[in-house]
Design a protein around this motif. Structure first.
Motif, PDB file in Angstrom:
ATOM      1  N   TYR A  45       0.848  -1.194   0.000  1.00 15.41           N
ATOM      2  CA  TYR A  45       0.000   0.000   0.000  1.00 15.41           C
ATOM      3  C   TYR A  45       0.883   1.243   0.000  1.00 15.41           C
ATOM      4  N   GLY A  46       1.928   1.208   0.820  1.00 17.35           N
ATOM      5  CA  GLY A  46       2.847   2.339   0.905  1.00 17.35           C
ATOM      6  C   GLY A  46       3.513   2.620  -0.431  1.00 17.35           C
ATOM      7  N   ALA A  47       3.852   1.543  -1.158  1.00 17.30           N
ATOM      8  CA  ALA A  47       4.484   1.712  -2.474  1.00 17.30           C
ATOM      9  C   ALA A  47       3.542   2.437  -3.430  1.00 17.30           C
ATOM     10  N   LEU A  48       2.242   2.199  -3.278  1.00 16.45           N
ATOM     11  CA  LEU A  48       1.263   2.849  -4.171  1.00 16.45           C
ATOM     12  C   LEU A  48       1.334   4.368  -4.057  1.00 16.45           C
ATOM     13  N   ALA A  49       1.734   4.853  -2.872  1.00 13.07           N
ATOM     14  CA  ALA A  49       1.831   6.306  -2.676  1.00 13.07           C
ATOM     15  C   ALA A  49       2.873   6.920  -3.607  1.00 13.07           C
ATOM     16  N   TYR A  50       3.841   6.105  -4.027  1.00  9.19           N
ATOM     17  CA  TYR A  50       4.907   6.611  -4.903  1.00  9.19           C
ATOM     18  C   TYR A  50       4.568   6.478  -6.386  1.00  9.19           C
ATOM     19  N   ILE A  51       3.382   5.968  -6.685  1.00  7.93           N
ATOM     20  CA  ILE A  51       2.988   5.823  -8.090  1.00  7.93           C
ATOM     21  C   ILE A  51       2.106   7.006  -8.473  1.00  7.93           C
ATOM     22  N   PRO A  52       2.570   7.850  -9.414  1.00  9.82           N
ATOM     23  CA  PRO A  52       1.786   9.019  -9.795  1.00  9.82           C
ATOM     24  C   PRO A  52       0.411   8.605 -10.312  1.00  9.82           C
ATOM     25  N   VAL A  67      -2.210   7.628  -8.430  1.00  5.49           N
ATOM     26  CA  VAL A  67      -2.999   6.776  -7.536  1.00  5.49           C
ATOM     27  C   VAL A  67      -3.783   7.644  -6.551  1.00  5.49           C
ATOM     28  N   THR A  68      -5.054   7.322  -6.386  1.00  8.10           N
ATOM     29  CA  THR A  68      -5.895   8.081  -5.458  1.00  8.10           C
ATOM     30  C   THR A  68      -6.573   7.116  -4.486  1.00  8.10           C
ATOM     31  N   VAL A  69      -7.181   7.681  -3.450  1.00  9.05           N
ATOM     32  CA  VAL A  69      -7.970   6.873  -2.517  1.00  9.05           C
ATOM     33  C   VAL A  69      -9.442   7.075  -2.848  1.00  9.05           C
ATOM     34  N   ILE A  70     -10.151   5.978  -3.030  1.00  5.76           N
ATOM     35  CA  ILE A  70     -11.574   6.028  -3.376  1.00  5.76           C
ATOM     36  C   ILE A  70     -12.359   5.623  -2.133  1.00  5.76           C
ATOM     37  N   GLU A  71     -13.395   6.381  -1.825  1.00  6.75           N
ATOM     38  CA  GLU A  71     -14.072   6.180  -0.541  1.00  6.75           C
ATOM     39  C   GLU A  71     -14.887   4.900  -0.457  1.00  6.75           C
ATOM     40  N   ASP A  72     -15.548   4.541  -1.550  1.00  2.14           N
ATOM     41  CA  ASP A  72     -16.362   3.324  -1.465  1.00  2.14           C
ATOM     42  C   ASP A  72     -16.213   2.483  -2.723  1.00  2.14           C
TER      43      ASP A  72
END
Lengths: 202, 339
Positions: free
Chosen positions: B236-243, B245-250
């Motif tokens: 999950y942490g690695a995903l933060a470094y991928i331009p 990528v966003t967090v989707i609420e549902d």
């Protein structure tokens, strides 16, 4: 010797032709295995002659997978699926163009065919000389990919010009001009005096 | 003898296809015919003839990627070092997942241990739900399955056809930045190996750019393999470094479970999601959906494709390309064993 470029006489047996099998495979996909069984040997041999048996093992599998996936666009007016399969195989062989040319150049330079597992020991082909092999390989290596494809489909795949045009999806006239150009280069190479002079002193 | 007759003799003595090779090729074809049942192993997460879509994008992306290629050596360490900054929203979720993971005992999975994963997968054509049970050794060398007759079959994995391998997780870093480098290094290896033929089949579609491929790699690893909570937090942490990528609420997985998700939208407007439980951060499943109507454009000149101008591919907005749910994953005693 080149075999006659005509299809074998249509058998009066009830076996369905390729087009019928492919049409049936649209509703019953497992029918398509018959297409594999009928043609895997010739298609593999053609590929192996170009890029070696190792690469051919993989490419032949990919060829039939691709054919299976595209079977819905097969022209069912064509009873023989070979040109279609040769066309797919040729496209896949193109990815190995570099190795193909490298092997041909090496054969031309050294007289030893580096094609993996290409030579069955003890089965020595005496119809063409060692020297002719080298010249042929050298000439093949200098051909453009499109010219080599057309030439080898006709000579090794034993396709007619019409079938070659269909396999490569190019006009018949283009096949003719590619073949003419390729044959000219082969003749020039074969006619040259002593090609070994360049790489050997004696 | 003229030149064509001579040429006909060249390499005529090439041996015929070996029985083993012919059998293997035939088996692959039969497997493809049975694809709706076993599509997970071979099909990319794409519907119908959508492989074509990928192929076209591939041509375009390749063209874009060329200047990058000639400009630098992809094997050079600083090519990997050029990691984008972490995105705070994604990093924050990963950090909470990490805190949750640290409350559990540290787990080390031995390389030769067998792992079990049960997945529900919505088939893209029939919309049936498949219930898939697979076993892998943690080193990615062996796989096992149970046939219709109930027999357990163990087979050796061909590394050229199994990307990502379970081995990708073996000894992977457990910090986000280290994992991000590990992910991009693997993507670069895959891209390079696909060019040389070193990889024959991969579930990571590299045709839509390096970042989408990195996201897909993380998604596939979470989906297919047993992942420890710490590795999961690092992924999950690695995903933060991928331009991108966003967090989707549902989001909802194939089993109907709701959670939050990490998402990315690819150049064909397909949004892929990695869905996780909003309280435990456990990975739940993944999905991919067209976010816009998509019509296949004609291929650029010189690109080989089976594009049919009379019937270009069309995908309506909302078309589901992939939907699955990971129901169970554990280290087990052996192939065929359940936890």
């Amino acid at each position: 010797m080149l075999p006659e470029m005509t299809s074998p006489p249509a058998a009066s047996s009830p076996a369905p032709d390729d087009a019928e099998v492919i049409a049936a495979s649209l509703s019953d996909s497992e029918c398509f295995a018959a297409i594999f069984d009928r043609h895997v040997e010739v298609i593999h041999h053609y590929i192996a002659r170009r890029v070696g048996t190792d690469a051919a093992d993989d490419i032949v599998a990919e060829t039939f997978l691709a054919a299976f996936r595209r079977r819905s666009v097969y022209d069912v007016s064509r009873s023989d699926a070979r040109p279609w399969l040769y066309g797919i195989a040729t496209t896949l062989v193109a990815r190995h163009r570099r190795s193909e040319v490298r092997y041909l150049r090496a054969l031309s330079r050294t007289g030893v065919d580096p094609l993996p597992e290409s030579l069955a020991d003890g089965v020595v082909n005496r119809l063409i000389t060692h020297d002719q092999k080298r010249r042929l390989a050298g000439a093949l290596a200098t051909l453009g990919q499109g010219d080599r494809d057309a030439l080898l489909l006709v000579v090794w795949g034993e396709l007619t010009y019409e079938e070659t045009a269909r396999a490569l999806d190019i006009p018949l006239g283009t096949v003719r001009s590619r073949l003419n150009r390729a044959r000219r280069k082969l003749r020039a190479q074969l006619g040259r005096n002593d090609p070994t002079k360049e790489t050997h002193d004696g | 003898m003229d030149e064509l007759h001579m040429l006909a003799e060249l390499r005529r003595d090439t041996p015929p296809i070996r029985t083993g090779a012919s059998g293997a090729a035939r088996a692959r074809l039969l497997e493809e015919m049975a694809a709706p049942r076993r599509s997970r192993l071979r099909l990319r997460p794409i519907i119908l003839r959508a492989g074509v879509v990928a192929a076209l994008a591939s041509a375009i992306i390749t063209a874009i990627a060329v200047p990058q290629d000639t400009g630098g050596d992809p094997g050079r360490p600083d090519a990997v070092a050029a990691l984008a900054g972490a995105q705070p929203a994604v990093a924050a979720v990963a950090e909470r997942a990490r805190t949750a993971a640290e409350k559990q005992s540290t787990e080390k999975v031995p390389a030769d241990s067998w792992t079990y994963v049960r997945t529900l997968q919505r088939e893209t054509e029939s919309h049936d739900l498949s219930d898939l049970r697979d076993w892998y050794t943690a080193d990615g060398r062996w796989t096992a399955g149970i046939g219709n007759d109930g027999r357990v079959t163990v087979s050796e994995i061909d590394p050229k056809r199994d990307v990502p391998s379970a081995a990708f997780l073996l000894g992977a870093p457990t910090d986000p930045e280290g994992m991000a480098r590990h992910v991009y290094a693997e993507v670069d290896r895959v891209i390079a190996a696909e060019r040389t033929g070193g990889i024959r089949a991969s579930t990571i579609d590299t045709s839509r750019g390096r970042d989408v491929a990195a996201f897909t790699l993380v998604k596939e690893a979470l989906k297919r393999y047993y992942v420890t909570p710490r590795q999961q937090a690092a992924l999950y942490g690695a995903l933060a470094y991928i331009p991108g990528v966003t967090v989707i609420e549902d989001a909802e997985d194939a089993a109907g479970r709701h959670g939050q998700a990490f998402g990315i939208i690819d150049p064909q407007s397909v949004r892929s999601e990695i869905i996780f439980d909003r309280r435990t951060y456990r990975y739940l499943g993944s999905s991919s959906v067209f976010t816009k109507d998509y019509t296949e454009p004609p291929p650029p000149p010189g690109v080989d494709s089976d594009y049919d101008p009379d019937n270009p591919l069309h995908f309506a907005k909302g078309t589901v390309v992939e939907l699955n749910a990971k129901m169970d994953a554990a280290v087990v005693d052996g192939p065929g064993q359940r936890p």
